[in-house]
Design an enzyme around this catalytic site. Sequence first.
Site, PDB file in Angstrom:
ATOM      1  N   GLY C 158      30.648  33.078  35.757  1.00  0.00           N
ATOM      2  CA  GLY C 158      30.057  31.787  35.476  1.00  0.00           C
ATOM      3  C   GLY C 158      31.012  30.917  34.669  1.00  0.00           C
ATOM      4  O   GLY C 158      32.025  31.388  34.144  1.00  0.00           O
ATOM      5  N   CYS C 159      30.676  29.649  34.585  1.00  0.00           N
ATOM      6  CA  CYS C 159      31.566  28.700  33.918  1.00  0.00           C
ATOM      7  C   CYS C 159      31.608  28.957  32.405  1.00  0.00           C
ATOM      8  O   CYS C 159      32.695  29.124  31.826  1.00  0.00           O
ATOM      9  CB  CYS C 159      31.143  27.280  34.225  1.00  0.00           C
TER      10      CYS C 159
END
Lengths: 353, 353, 353, 353
Positions: C158-159
């Site tokens: 994920g970011c």
Amino acid sequence: MRVNRKAGKTMIKVGIVGGTGYTGVELLRLLALHEEAQVVAITSRAESGRRVDDLYPNLRGHYSIAFSEPDAAQLAACDIVFFATPHNVAMNLVPELLQSGARIVDLSADYRIKDAQLWSHWYGETHASPEILAQAVYGLPEVNREQIAGANLVACPGCYPTSVQLGLIPLLANSLVDSQHLIASSASGVSGAGRQAKVDNLLSEVSDSFKAYAVAGHRHLPEIEQGLGAIAGSPVQLTFVPHLLPMIRGIHSTLFARLLDTGVDLQALYEEWYADEPFVDILPAGTCPQTRTVKGANRCQIALQVPQDRDTVVVMAAIDNLVKGASGQAVQNMNIMLGLPEDMGLKQVGLLP
Amino acid sequence: MRVNRKAGKTMIKVGIVGGTGYTGVELLRLLALHEEAQVVAITSRAESGRRVDDLYPNLRGHYSIAFSEPDAAQLAACDIVFFATPHNVAMNLVPELLQSGARIVDLSADYRIKDAQLWSHWYGETHASPEILAQAVYGLPEVNREQIAGANLVACPGCYPTSVQLGLIPLLANSLVDSQHLIASSASGVSGAGRQAKVDNLLSEVSDSFKAYAVAGHRHLPEIEQGLGAIAGSPVQLTFVPHLLPMIRGIHSTLFARLLDTGVDLQALYEEWYADEPFVDILPAGTCPQTRTVKGANRCQIALQVPQDRDTVVVMAAIDNLVKGASGQAVQNMNIMLGLPEDMGLKQVGLLP
Amino acid sequence: MRVNRKAGKTMIKVGIVGGTGYTGVELLRLLALHEEAQVVAITSRAESGRRVDDLYPNLRGHYSIAFSEPDAAQLAACDIVFFATPHNVAMNLVPELLQSGARIVDLSADYRIKDAQLWSHWYGETHASPEILAQAVYGLPEVNREQIAGANLVACPGCYPTSVQLGLIPLLANSLVDSQHLIASSASGVSGAGRQAKVDNLLSEVSDSFKAYAVAGHRHLPEIEQGLGAIAGSPVQLTFVPHLLPMIRGIHSTLFARLLDTGVDLQALYEEWYADEPFVDILPAGTCPQTRTVKGANRCQIALQVPQDRDTVVVMAAIDNLVKGASGQAVQNMNIMLGLPEDMGLKQVGLLP
Amino acid sequence: MRVNRKAGKTMIKVGIVGGTGYTGVELLRLLALHEEAQVVAITSRAESGRRVDDLYPNLRGHYSIAFSEPDAAQLAACDIVFFATPHNVAMNLVPELLQSGARIVDLSADYRIKDAQLWSHWYGETHASPEILAQAVYGLPEVNREQIAGANLVACPGCYPTSVQLGLIPLLANSLVDSQHLIASSASGVSGAGRQAKVDNLLSEVSDSFKAYAVAGHRHLPEIEQGLGAIAGSPVQLTFVPHLLPMIRGIHSTLFARLLDTGVDLQALYEEWYADEPFVDILPAGTCPQTRTVKGANRCQIALQVPQDRDTVVVMAAIDNLVKGASGQAVQNMNIMLGLPEDMGLKQVGLLP
């Protein structure tokens, strides 16, 4: 992080005069990925000795050079020299550089206007090298590609003038509109105002707001009228109102002209006119350009409509003011001058969203 | 935190139909400080039962009411009812409300256009209560103040139409320009598009960008042409290009018209025309309005120029689309209808910076 | 405009499942300039039949393909398949694709968390293919480069997790901090929320404002704790507070940890730890990263300080959430899987200003 | 436009020293609607003679005065004098003004820190009037309301300190957290940096980006630690990391503290602590404050959570840095000093959207 250096092959040597502003860093961004060009000198009196990637950390890993004091010999040894300076700098340095054999792309306003008196009227000072104006080629490749190829001095168009001219040229070249009552309602991101410390350009002053400015007369007006007059074959008159947008990049010009003939298929005319242009993109009928779709790209997107089928045509043209409106167009001119593929180093896709 | 309630005196009872949108919350913001008015009902089917300050926490401490299901009797008992609904709602409910004696300020488009067929053409459906169009007064106080005072139904102007009409009225009322080739290049913040869940209005879609839209024809065009035609005494033609700004609030209209007589002192004309208007402010010659100086304020700031002393006049008009372009103007109309001081509750100073 | 097509040489065939969102268009942007890869299929049920450059005009001239209905055979014939879908899609399609020999880079959350029950707890549904979790490699190249090279299924981080893990890894790998009281105060641009039509992400809702959200528990928390726990060799506890920034791109994580040993030269430690990493850039001591310097670039810039020489270290990590936080990292993983130079197609310079 | 003047009754005479900055114009905005106060003098050396509404057109119709050269006699004749100057101005002028009987609200940092040596350490110069520090009252009404009422010199808190202190006070006053490892991750709009012409605050530099700054030590750190130490009854240690937001107004502080006792109902504690405060608003459990809901309003909105029921509490506090963080708090202090209702002139509702 490992530094990304270009391979050892012989590269075109590029010099940049005045590289601390936004057109400077944009030249560096574009040239970092140019397959044939290498920046060997970038000058700045104020930042001399400072690495370019210290001032602009987006360049880390791409450059290891530093800003340096201007050095005529070093610049003369370059294959191409960009001036990314405010107006009034190039016109003092270019004559000597030309004599030493350099080929020059000037991003400033110094050589855009052919009439030295007109230049003086708008820029408020005497032109320092009027004798060179005649040999300067106006660097709008869509108009002057052949002359650019052979030029030693190319005057890159202003940002607004690029969008307004590309938008109106097909109409004027075909004598389709009243050339005495052209209207351009243009809007620019704040980066067009440069990197000078001015209260007027603080985020707190220009964010979250919109305004027109320089309505009485903007310096890009005579440049646009000169360019369009050449296309039309006779003088034109333009009402030009620039506006300031609460964002960094992008110019959008909304152009209005009275049609002399309402029976022409303007969509087809524009598509045909720009069919072979690598950086002008006529959008499908019924759509509108957005500045975000050209952000970071060397591209002008254009659309047009005749609302309510009346006699006023609306043309919309969008560019990134720092790319097709400045540094990208400058690299495009360099490519043409050096016989390289015109899109070398200019294949970036617009950053969306 | 202590809740700030208005004193016990008898207040004007206000109802709001459809209060969850931006014009609804803006009505609540303005009316929270109105000395004589109190919101007693605010309807929303979707949010029925939810406190208004839960949906809009800026209202905490100012309101303790909740959204409720629409209740005809409750609305009929109000002294004034605002419709802050999308078009197509008011035209179905207003007839019955009028019969029960309510006085209504409709912020939607339902009663702005006098010609029901023209309305149907632009809004794509049959008008539900065309018989009432004749008694609706177009709520631009600068034009119709006296009629508004006696009206039971006021149709508040659209946001773009407010800025364009206020900007062009002095020229058309004095027959100074070519009324068949008017041009409006307008730009609006995104709040004008309302609070609907649409991809097109996501921050990631419209931030940091600029574009025109609805160039082929925007619904505000017939409203503007109707209003300006009434001023001019004959039909006018306008090329109207709206643009979307990467910000929340503010409309700026840049208006172009061909002067029939270039010898008139337009600055003096505008200053005199609006001298007694509390909410129209003619800026000094040579300046330009900014949307930020009217942010949150019920005010239209206007400036004008004739660039290069040619024959095209440029008028610039800035408003906050949610205030003078919607809810502020609605409260202004309410004040006029109820015989209150016109600026009651509307003294806010623009939020700058 | 002439269309810019890649040369005729044999290219790696790329399929993209669910290409209409922001990670999809970002994959297209990056792959347009990838020397060896060509997108041959991009699926979307909603936009099937529509050209990608019609939905995303920044791609005009770079792509001529259209979105298509998902077709298992077509995807199976690709050398690599990206899933740019919301969670809950890949976990249903990947098993069959893997069996047909495809190699997959999943940008969604479906295979990031090794514990299917933990996944179910945070994502609110049963995992559809828990039997495959074990073979999925967590695609953080700075940790798992060798495993990625041999993987058939890579779960892209994920970011937020990318920025938090890259920022904390050197501290935890060296047991320098209290691993039970880690703090991450992260902030993301709105593009991280995707392109769904939600009121919450309208420009009018999130522009010009700042807030924390999901403080009680964000889905990226277990992913981060899993990754950091593996580095530390034992479970860690993180207080993770994400915030929403009024801008499109960029994640900045400000990380706080209590030092167990205040005598270590942390700057040197970080520089050494990431010395050979092409996409992690440790900034000079005393500086701070900015999201703008990595905009559009596949890069994480990190800086650190120990304020007032006390016992709390502050690490700051900035990425572009759509590049190093999603699509860029996905291409990086593809390059590793296919034995290509890791930076192929990822040499873009951050777009500054 | 008609000018809106206050009625003829006797008003409190207000002087403002250094009124050209953002706290100056914000004082003018707030005082324009204050029922009892009238600005009779506003000084600026740079803009002397220029009307305030020429510099700030949002004030048109509300003020007709001009900036003037500082005049000690004129200021001494005021009932209250605000210093809206950078630090280093008030400390030179206040002693004489106090002697002439003026009562002063200083918005600058000159009298916030009680220890002159500590002040000198952080501000880099010798304090010009250390003998007055003892009589200056720190103007956080939620802590010092009674002392403010009797003070002749009130030192208004900094913007960050207001948000951090209001957020942490209930925890420290009740000895609920480890006071030696407090963490504040704060973020501010750019208006906090003032209206000076600096490259660093250009829209093109700080828009569309996010960064931390002054991590090694920000001048607000000693002010916060002094205030919190007084509450705690012993010195505290805070790691304070400010960040710059790409927007104009608003401060959001995310505060982290280790709970010594996890069994306390913190929501109830906060609600009770601030129950009688007119300008501190504890939000419902489970929500998060947003800067937009307090924009333009004199209000601090606070929420808190204990994520995952561990031992770290997260407190979030949002203010408008120019209102509760500066000019609004200054007017609040003035009201207290003069025995006026504390919310007079401060009833504005946050401007949302």
